[in-house]
Design a protein around this motif. Structure first.
Motif, mmCIF file in Angstrom:
data_model
loop_
_atom_site.group_PDB
_atom_site.id
_atom_site.type_symbol
_atom_site.label_atom_id
_atom_site.label_comp_id
_atom_site.label_asym_id
_atom_site.label_seq_id
_atom_site.Cartn_x
_atom_site.Cartn_y
_atom_site.Cartn_z
ATOM 1 N N CYS A 66 -6.972 2.293 -1.938
ATOM 2 C CA CYS A 66 -5.895 3.249 -2.127
ATOM 3 C C CYS A 66 -6.084 3.945 -3.467
ATOM 4 O O CYS A 66 -6.963 3.588 -4.241
ATOM 5 N N HIS A 67 -5.248 4.927 -3.730
ATOM 6 C CA HIS A 67 -5.352 5.669 -4.986
ATOM 7 C C HIS A 67 -4.719 4.893 -6.136
ATOM 8 O O HIS A 67 -5.290 4.796 -7.193
ATOM 9 N N ASN A 120 -9.494 5.082 4.487
ATOM 10 C CA ASN A 120 -9.615 3.748 5.073
ATOM 11 C C ASN A 120 -10.205 3.786 6.478
ATOM 12 O O ASN A 120 -10.951 2.880 6.866
ATOM 13 N N THR A 137 0.830 -1.205 0.000
ATOM 14 C CA THR A 137 0.000 0.000 0.000
ATOM 15 C C THR A 137 0.863 1.251 0.000
ATOM 16 O O THR A 137 0.590 2.199 -0.732
ATOM 17 N N SER A 189 0.323 3.125 -3.414
ATOM 18 C CA SER A 189 -0.653 4.194 -3.284
ATOM 19 C C SER A 189 -0.084 5.510 -2.800
ATOM 20 O O SER A 189 -0.770 6.519 -2.867
ATOM 21 N N VAL A 231 -5.270 8.591 1.899
ATOM 22 C CA VAL A 231 -5.448 7.137 1.957
ATOM 23 C C VAL A 231 -5.810 6.707 3.371
ATOM 24 O O VAL A 231 -6.719 5.893 3.575
#
Length: 85
Positions: free
Chosen positions: A62-63, A50, A11, A15, A46
């Motif tokens: 995530c992006h 979440n 992540t 992200s 992010v």
């Protein structure tokens, strides 16, 4: 816990680090007057996404740099382009 620990480096790299690097390549560094994303803003986004999403039963998300690259490739250049999705 077993699934969360291996997800953290993935992540973080996909992200946050890669999104920031790609946005600086595409839109220039924000420290130089560009519109690229900073590491703090992407990581905060992010994390907040979440934390809020878990209260509504959402999956971690995530992006991701793939989404940014695809949107840019097909003409998205500003903040209003997300409204078209």
């Amino acid at each position: 816990v077993k699934g969360a620990i291996p997800q953290l480096p993935l992540t973080t790299l996909n992200s946050v680090v890669s999104v920031c690097a790609l946005s600086v390549d595409l839109f220039r560094d924000p420290r130089d007057g560009g519109k690229g994303a900073s590491r703090v803003s992407v990581a905060s986004s992010v994390g907040l996404m979440n934390l809020v999403g878990c209260w509504f039963g959402g999956m971690p998300s995530c992006h991701g740099a793939g989404g940014l690259a695809g949107q840019y490739r097909f003409g998205a250049r500003g903040g209003c382009s997300i409204l078209m999705l």
